[in-house]
Design a protein around this motif. Structure first.
Motif, PDB file in Angstrom:
ATOM      1  N   SER A 132     -18.927 -11.336  47.635  1.00 22.87           N
ATOM      2  CA  SER A 132     -19.936 -12.141  46.937  1.00 22.87           C
ATOM      3  C   SER A 132     -19.725 -12.205  45.425  1.00 22.87           C
ATOM      4  O   SER A 132     -20.462 -12.904  44.729  1.00 22.87           O
ATOM      5  N   THR A 133     -18.735 -11.483  44.914  1.00 18.65           N
ATOM      6  CA  THR A 133     -18.453 -11.495  43.469  1.00 18.65           C
ATOM      7  C   THR A 133     -16.995 -11.871  43.262  1.00 18.65           C
ATOM      8  O   THR A 133     -16.252 -12.110  44.215  1.00 18.65           O
ATOM      9  N   HIS A 134     -16.584 -11.876  42.008  1.00 18.76           N
ATOM     10  CA  HIS A 134     -15.190 -12.203  41.689  1.00 18.76           C
ATOM     11  C   HIS A 134     -14.340 -10.949  41.523  1.00 18.76           C
ATOM     12  O   HIS A 134     -13.192 -11.039  41.074  1.00 18.76           O
ATOM     13  N   TYR A 135     -14.881  -9.795  41.875  1.00 24.06           N
ATOM     14  CA  TYR A 135     -14.108  -8.555  41.772  1.00 24.06           C
ATOM     15  C   TYR A 135     -13.182  -8.424  42.981  1.00 24.06           C
ATOM     16  O   TYR A 135     -13.481  -8.907  44.079  1.00 24.06           O
TER      17      TYR A 135
END
Length: 436
Positions: A113-116
């Motif tokens: 759900s994130t760009h990590y």
């Protein structure tokens, strides 16, 4: 330590350059030091903190500390609160196992759900020794003694070569602050008991035990690599993949040396770790089965059938009215009125429409069912029919019958009942097909 850490990153984790990293930060010494080391190595970071709700106000204070740390370092922070005790109770697992599953499931969701791109954890050399001793005490096989992996898909552990003493020395030198987990002083947990009592004694006896362990585990990993190469050959020799799992051919397996060990190596990746139970399958009667959390092994004559465990699946029974053209569950069937009968096969039958009693019923077969197989005289129990046709126990469990009234019209995918066959007197023909 910072320079040694940067050298280790360049040597073993060069692919992390330019990547965005989530640091699993509890607020304790190890994860705080990891955060500072990565920050001073110019990585793009965020902190991810799990509040397991296990120590009342202490857990909330840990969360507050991590949020403050992130603010101090000007990096993002993600937090999540879990009802760990309730989860453990609901899933019948230990608190430690519950926390581990909740933690890694959440990390996986965060990455999606994130760009990590990677999660970095603070496992170090002392953790590796604790894990080695725990697995040794549990009678682990070789795989359990090879150590915590530095890279496990998108989980990275760059502190594994460093000791707790090195981490503590760095924290003191840099005047870092961290939180102490009071539960770490509780000796009732095996890991804590090893940490507090056994490992200090081992270090006192052998000051280089951590270096020795790392060397031992490198040797064990090399040995495991050789075993895996051999197991690939064994796999191709004794295992057949089929539509619902795998078949292990016992006669071929028994011709190889170290049969029990080979069976353990073949099945342990599926969660089967009871060496004694697996060995007993070699001489067990047909029908013997054992389960892991995800799979089942079923002894069926001269094969072991390995299938995935499907949980909470309802035993579907459906009614099929007149003029139905198709159904999709529990298995797909197509119905069509045709002018002529052509050759039937396992997937297609032609029946006398006027002999049918609607609505038809599709259900799982059960003990006591009988029918008159097409082309034969007299009734036959389905259990005997399956035995004669050498239907595996797994395949039997998935077998459906199509019924007209209380009579079996078709053992789906195998044989229709002779009473419903098309004859010269048939006026209307129904074609029934099991769709692929």
């Amino acid at each position: 330590m910072l320079q040694d850490f940067k050298k280790h990153i360049n040597a073993s984790f060069s692919f992390l350059k330019g990547k965005r990293l989530l640091v699993a930060c509890s607020g304790g010494l190890d994860s705080v030091v990891l955060t500072y080391l990565l920050k001073h190595s110019d990585f793009d970071l965020a902190l991810a903190h799990c509040n397991f709700s296990l120590r009342a106000s202490e857990s909330d204070s840990d969360e507050d500390f991590v949020v403050t740390l992130a603010d101090k370092l000007s990096i993002p922070v993600f937090t999540e609160t879990f009802q760990t005790k309730q989860f453990a109770k609901d899933h019948k697992v230990s608190i430690q196992m519950a926390a581990r599953q909740l933690r890694y499931d959440w990390f996986s969701q965060l990455l999606k759900s994130t760009h990590y791109e990677y999660v970095v954890t603070a496992h170090h050399a002392d953790d590796a020794l604790e894990t080695f001793l725990i697995n040794l005490s549990r009678g682990s096989g070789l795989r359990g003694l090879t150590g915590i992996p530095e890279i496990n898909e998108n989980i990275i552990r760059p502190l594994l070569p460093f000791s707790k003493a090195q981490i503590l020395a760095y924290a003191k030198k840099e005047n870092l602050y961290w939180r102490e987990d009071s539960s770490n002083a509780a000796s009732e947990y095996l890991r804590n008991a090893l940490r507090l009592h056994v490992i200090p004694f081992l270090k006192e006896t052998n000051s280089s035990i951590l270096d020795a362990l790392q060397k031992t585990q490198r040797n064990l990993r090399d040995s495991e690599s050789l075993i895996q190469d051999y197991m690939s050959l064994v796999y191709n020799l004794v295992i057949t993949e089929n539509f619902d799992g795998y078949s292990i051919h016992l006669q071929k397996l028994l011709e190889l040396p170290n049969t029990e060990a080979l069976l353990y190596e073949l099945l342990s990746p599926f969660g089967f770790t009871d060496f004694t139970a697996l060995s007993a399958l070699l001489t067990a009667q047909s029908g013997k089965q054992i389960f892991s959390e995800t799979h089942r092994i079923l002894k069926d004559r001269d094969v072991l059938l390995l299938t995935e465990v499907i949980k909470d699946v309802e035993e579907l029974s459906v009614t099929i009215p007149k003029k139905t053209s198709k159904i999709t569950t529990p298995i797909p069937l197509h119905f069509e009125i045709v002018d002529n009968r052509v050759l039937s096969n396992d997937a297609t039958i032609f029946v006398d429409y006027d002999k049918l009693q609607f609505p038809l019923t599709l259900r799982k077969w059960k003990e006591g069912d009988s029918f008159q197989p097409f082309g034969m005289q007299g009734k036959k129990k389905l259990s005997k029919f399956f035995k004669d046709e050498k239907v595996s126990l797994v395949a039997k469990e998935k077998m459906y019958v199509l019924c007209s009234g209380n009579e079996i019209l078709w053992v789906v995918g195998m044989r229709m009942d002779d009473a419903y066959k098309v004859t010269p007197q048939t006026q209307k023909i129904l074609k029934i097909t099991k769709a692929v």
